[in-house]
Write an enzyme that holds these catalytic residues in place. Structure first.
Site, PDB file in Angstrom:
ATOM      1  N   CYS A  14       0.809  -1.205   0.000  1.00  0.00           N
ATOM      2  CA  CYS A  14       0.000   0.000   0.000  1.00  0.00           C
ATOM      3  C   CYS A  14       0.846   1.261   0.000  1.00  0.00           C
ATOM      4  CB  CYS A  14      -0.946  -0.020   1.184  1.00  0.00           C
ATOM      5  SG  CYS A  14      -2.110  -1.361   1.074  1.00  0.00           S
ATOM      6  N   LYS A  17       5.172   2.858   2.789  1.00  0.00           N
ATOM      7  CA  LYS A  17       5.043   2.843   4.234  1.00  0.00           C
ATOM      8  C   LYS A  17       6.334   2.384   4.859  1.00  0.00           C
ATOM      9  CE  LYS A  17       0.241   2.003   3.861  1.00  0.00           C
ATOM     10  NZ  LYS A  17      -0.691   0.929   3.637  1.00  0.00           N
ATOM     11  N   ASP A  47      -4.191   4.069   3.448  1.00  0.00           N
ATOM     12  CA  ASP A  47      -4.330   3.063   2.399  1.00  0.00           C
ATOM     13  C   ASP A  47      -4.245   3.661   1.005  1.00  0.00           C
ATOM     14  OD1 ASP A  47      -4.775   0.530   3.787  1.00  0.00           O
ATOM     15  OD2 ASP A  47      -6.430   1.611   4.701  1.00  0.00           O
ATOM     16  N   ASP A  64      -2.805  -0.989  -7.376  1.00  0.00           N
ATOM     17  CA  ASP A  64      -2.385  -2.294  -6.859  1.00  0.00           C
ATOM     18  C   ASP A  64      -2.446  -3.323  -7.978  1.00  0.00           C
ATOM     19  OD1 ASP A  64      -1.616  -4.131  -4.822  1.00  0.00           O
ATOM     20  OD2 ASP A  64      -2.835  -3.003  -3.399  1.00  0.00           O
ATOM     21  N   GLY A 135      -6.119   1.911 -19.801  1.00  0.00           N
ATOM     22  CA  GLY A 135      -5.115   1.102 -19.117  1.00  0.00           C
ATOM     23  C   GLY A 135      -3.819   1.075 -19.885  1.00  0.00           C
ATOM     24  N   ASP A 223      -7.388  -1.939   5.436  1.00  0.00           N
ATOM     25  CA  ASP A 223      -7.664  -3.283   4.919  1.00  0.00           C
ATOM     26  C   ASP A 223      -6.448  -4.170   5.183  1.00  0.00           C
ATOM     27  OD1 ASP A 223      -6.148  -1.879   3.019  1.00  0.00           O
ATOM     28  OD2 ASP A 223      -6.971  -3.001   1.337  1.00  0.00           O
TER      29      ASP A 223
END
Ligand code: CO
Ligand code: CO
Length: 341
Positions: A14, A17, A47, A64, A135, A223
């Site tokens: 995520c 971090k 998140d 992600d 995309g 999450d």
């Protein structure tokens, strides 16, 4: 050090971090630009990134993608998309648009395989009520798929991963053990039944959990993904709070304990254990302890809820058929510690 840029790079988790992730280590020491409208950025533990557009509107952004966690390309597409959307739901935001991220080799697999992966992703994007705008694909021997997701939220309604209060109940909305099961599935050692349940749970959107926590007035949420329950729980307590986890209340998939005993432990579990063990206290050992370190793919929301809001939460959860487990409680002390009982 292998300095070839073409060498396999692994991204995940995520954002940047302070955890066992490579991206956080790589970004360490780089001055990241952040304007005054950044509500949540690389310097925090949230998140998703949040950027204020106006007094009553903020943009939520996250990305992600990962390698296949199941063999069926359609189901993999579903799981990867649900996983990518999860960070937006964890913040109490509404995802609105998505972009596909694809790594695929047309020499290795038929294009029909990619079509199935994308169809799985598109079905989840549709289920979430979003628009797919485009995309990007890269020719890569190792298949990867995921989404870049944009959402909207009122700046004052963001549910952060900090904000839990002492006495709050700790709620989890999906069972643990996906890392162990995915490891065992690679050797075809998981029963058809458990595999089906695993895929159903991993491909389930965290949307209902998000709506229920918002209407019950959750104090904080995140999450559970790559850093496991312990890693993501640590982000909720930081150095201000403690949390007690009732190991016997931890939900997990059938067969997980048996496969754990047989040695199907993902490498991420060892990594998480090495990193987060200093923050964990208690007499529990073996499977129930290691369940805290098992990296989750498309895991559930971890919610901090005032005890007086529990009735409301239970009612809303039952109305929307949301599974949940009360697994512990936040405490004043010991600060920064996860006490497993
Ligand atoms: Co994420
Ligand atoms: Co997350």
């Amino acid at each position: 050090m292998d300095a070839r840029l073409t060498h396999h790079a692994r991204f995940g988790g995520c954002g940047a971090k302070i955890g066992p992730g490579d991206l956080s280590r790589a970004l360490c020491g780089i001055d990241v630009p952040e304007g005054p409208n950044v509500i949540a950025g690389l310097k925090g533990f949230e998140d998703a990134g949040v950027y204020r557009i106006s007094d009553d509107l903020a943009l939520v952004q996250t990305v992600d993608f990962f390698t296949p966690v199941v063999n069926d390309p359609y189901r993999f597409g579903q799981v990867a998309a649900a996983n990518a959307l999860s960070d937006v739901y964890a913040m109490g935001a509404t995802p609105i648009t998505a972009l596909n991220i694809v790594c695929f080799s047309p020499r290795k697999f038929d294009i029909a395989v990619l079509r199935e992966i994308l169809r799985g992703g598109v079905d989840k994007v549709r289920e979430a009520g979003m628009s797919l705008l485009g995309g990007h694909s890269v020719d890569d021997e190792e298949t990867k798929y995921g989404l870049s997701v944009t959402g909207l939220v009122h700046p004052e309604r963001i549910v952060r991963n900090e904000g839990a209060k002492p006495g709050d109940l700790l709620i989890l909305t999906k069972p643990l053990g996906t890392g162990i099961l995915i490891t065992a599935m690679k050797g075809n050692l998981v029963s058809r039944e458990t595999e089906e349940r695993l895929v159903t749970v991993m491909s389930a959107l965290n949307r209902r959990a998000s709506v229920v926590m918002l209407s019950a007035g959750a104090h904080a949420a995140t999450d559970v993904t790559g850093f496991g329950l312990a890693g993501h729980l640590k982000e909720m307590i930081k150095e201000d709070l403690g949390v007690e986890v009732n190991a016997r209340k931890l939900p997990y998939f059938p067969e997980t304990a048996k496969l754990y005993d047989e040695g199907f432990l993902p490498s991420g579990l060892y990594k998480n254990k090495a990193f987060y063990t200093p923050f964990v206290e208690g007499e529990i050992s073996g499977f129930l302890l290691d369940l805290l370190f098992d990296p989750q793919s498309s895991g559930g929301l971890l919610i901090s809820l005032g005890e007086d809001s529990m009735d409301r939460f239970a009612h809303e959860a039952s109305d929307s058929a949301l599974d949940y487990w009360v697994i512990g409680r936040f405490m004043q002390e010991p600060v920064g510690k996860i006490c497993v009982r």
